[in-house]
Scaffold this motif. Structure first.
Motif, mmCIF file in Angstrom:
data_model
loop_
_atom_site.group_PDB
_atom_site.id
_atom_site.type_symbol
_atom_site.label_atom_id
_atom_site.label_comp_id
_atom_site.label_asym_id
_atom_site.label_seq_id
_atom_site.Cartn_x
_atom_site.Cartn_y
_atom_site.Cartn_z
ATOM 1 N N ALA A 156 -2.029 -7.807 -4.045
ATOM 2 C CA ALA A 156 -2.653 -7.776 -2.929
ATOM 3 C C ALA A 156 -3.862 -7.282 -2.965
ATOM 4 O O ALA A 156 -4.891 -7.618 -2.251
ATOM 5 N N GLY A 157 -3.849 -5.825 -3.492
ATOM 6 C CA GLY A 157 -5.127 -5.245 -3.529
ATOM 7 C C GLY A 157 -6.351 -5.886 -4.369
ATOM 8 O O GLY A 157 -7.552 -5.980 -3.902
ATOM 9 N N ARG A 158 -5.923 -6.484 -5.479
ATOM 10 C CA ARG A 158 -6.843 -7.363 -6.314
ATOM 11 C C ARG A 158 -7.495 -8.478 -5.623
ATOM 12 O O ARG A 158 -8.784 -8.622 -5.506
ATOM 13 N N ALA A 159 -6.655 -9.174 -4.765
ATOM 14 C CA ALA A 159 -7.039 -10.362 -4.109
ATOM 15 C C ALA A 159 -8.013 -9.810 -3.020
ATOM 16 O O ALA A 159 -9.091 -10.476 -2.798
ATOM 17 N N LEU A 160 -8.015 -8.767 -2.280
ATOM 18 C CA LEU A 160 -8.623 -8.266 -1.263
ATOM 19 C C LEU A 160 -10.346 -7.732 -1.941
ATOM 20 O O LEU A 160 -11.057 -8.346 -1.353
ATOM 21 N N LYS A 166 -7.145 -0.014 5.292
ATOM 22 C CA LYS A 166 -6.515 -0.814 6.462
ATOM 23 C C LYS A 166 -5.961 -2.316 6.449
ATOM 24 O O LYS A 166 -5.091 -2.659 6.986
ATOM 25 N N GLU A 167 -6.644 -2.874 5.446
ATOM 26 C CA GLU A 167 -5.979 -4.402 5.249
ATOM 27 C C GLU A 167 -4.576 -4.198 4.513
ATOM 28 O O GLU A 167 -3.701 -4.805 4.942
ATOM 29 N N LEU A 168 -4.313 -3.249 3.809
ATOM 30 C CA LEU A 168 -3.009 -3.050 3.124
ATOM 31 C C LEU A 168 -2.189 -2.544 3.886
ATOM 32 O O LEU A 168 -1.044 -3.164 4.008
ATOM 33 N N LEU A 175 -2.309 3.950 0.020
ATOM 34 C CA LEU A 175 -2.133 2.358 -0.493
ATOM 35 C C LEU A 175 -3.459 2.119 -1.111
ATOM 36 O O LEU A 175 -3.461 1.475 -2.419
ATOM 37 N N SER A 176 -4.660 2.644 -0.601
ATOM 38 C CA SER A 176 -5.837 2.130 -1.436
ATOM 39 C C SER A 176 -5.970 2.932 -2.677
ATOM 40 O O SER A 176 -6.451 2.308 -3.621
ATOM 41 N N GLN A 177 -5.485 4.186 -2.566
ATOM 42 C CA GLN A 177 -5.714 5.121 -3.884
ATOM 43 C C GLN A 177 -4.788 4.513 -5.026
ATOM 44 O O GLN A 177 -4.968 4.726 -6.143
#
Length: 368
Positions: free
Chosen positions: A123-127, A140-142, A154-156
């Motif tokens: 999910a992070g890679r796609a964003l 925020k997205e995650l 989540l971002s870290q």
């Protein structure tokens, strides 16, 4: 018996391998690769590190290499942001992954609940590959997908799971921008085989040696490298305190008596940070004054005289005049002060080419 290297001999070897004895005609990419990256926590101070080492250094040409994706800024050694070549980014990141994993698991993974790390990576890679995102935007997205979890955590964790480069205009000379990230693979568009630990050690020694196992571990953030050293064809030395030092068989050492120029070092120069034992540059006096910088949360910018720390430097600007101040921890010898003033004037011309310039010399550290 292993040959014993004096502290002065180690200093001269480090000055030579760090390209501080004389400026080089190598290209920017060649210098960045020789140094095995420059720490680039701040977006711009590393330019002074290249100016220190490259004859006729053009910051706009170096800046263009970020735009052309030949250089990138990414978390690598010690999980800190480094300026590296595209080749080294892709090859070194897998080897150093345990460094980022160790800190991320202990600090951020434990804050997550009900989050599958494989799914988070996808999910992070796609964003970030859809558009470059700041960590706040990514978190925020995650958090919308994994409600109830800390957005920053989540971002870290994605920062560990997905190699993230900081994209321009962040880091460009004379410009700024948000700290936005995308994946190294999508930004660079190619791949490199992962670097072996033996190759990393060879590259380190070429830029920092002779050095100990602990030195390489401190520089990289990796642990348990003694076994790697045992399997390599290296020469051995001893420091005056009996530490075992290693070097490449084809590397020669300069004379310990060679004269060296005054150098104004940038705040995060790996010439200091890249060793466990920093006495080849850092004097006991530096340790005495360093506490004030730590207390003020200010990263010092050091002056080397005869190869060793002898002062620090600051730049201030007011009404179109930029002043570089030489802070002598003890009075410089007259010849050293003249050389420092001349080198400081050249540095100020580089840093503030459109301003009026003044050079000041005072006694005492800039922080006390």
């Amino acid at each position: 018996m292993d040959p014993v290297l004096s502290l002065r001999a180690l200093n001269r070897a480090a000055m030579e391998r760090q390209l501080l004895l004389r400026r080089t005609d190598l290209s920017v990419v060649e210098v960045v690769e020789h140094l095995f990256g420059l720490q680039a926590q701040t977006p711009h101070t590393w330019y002074a590190g290249l100016w220190n080492r490259i004859e006729g250094f053009d910051p706009l040409a170096a800046s263009a290499l970020l735009d052309k994706r030949e250089l990138v800024r990414i978390a690598l050694q010690r999980s800190t942001i480094h300026l590296v070549s595209a080749r080294d980014c892709l090859a070194l990141r897998p080897l150093l992954d345990p460094v980022t994993e160790r800190g991320t698991r202990s600090t951020f993974v434990r804050k997550l609940s009900g989050v599958d790390l494989d799914e988070l990576a996808v999910a992070g890679r796609a964003l970030v590959e859809e558009r470059a995102l700041t960590f706040a935007e990514l978190g925020k997205e995650l958090a919308e997908r994994w409600p109830g979890n800390d957005a920053h955590a989540l971002s870290q964790v994605v920062r560990w799971l997905v190699p993230l480069v900081q994209v321009p205009p962040r880091g460009l000379w004379g410009r700024s921008g948000p700290i936005a990230h995308t994946s190294a693979e999508s930004w660079l568009g190619n791949s490199e085989p992962p670097m072996a630990a033996e190759e990393m050690v060879r590259r380190y020694l070429r830029a920092f040696g002779p050095a100990s196992v602990k030195d390489v571990q401190t520089w990289s953030g990796l642990t348990r490298l003694a076994e790697v050293f045992k399997g390599m064809d290296l020469v051995r030395y001893r420091a005056e305190d009996d530490r075992v030092l290693y070097d490449l068989p084809d590397m020669t050492l300069p004379s310990a008596e060679i004269s060296v120029p005054v150098r104004f070092m940038y705040d995060f120069d790996n010439a200091f940070i890249g060793y466990a034992d920093r006495t080849r540059f850092i004097t006991p006096q530096a340790l005495e004054v360093g506490g004030a910088f730590v207390k003020a949360n200010v990263q010092w910018r050091l002056i080397l005289v005869d190869g060793f720390t002898a002062g620090d430097w600051t730049v201030s600007t007011e009404k179109g005049t930029s002043t570089l101040t030489i802070h002598q921890w003890k009075p410089f010898a007259p010849a050293d002060l003249r050389e420092a003033e001349e080198e400081g004037a050249r540095l100020l011309e580089f840093l503030a080419p459109g301003d009026r310039h003044e050079i000041a010399a005072v006694l005492g550290a800039s922080r006390s």
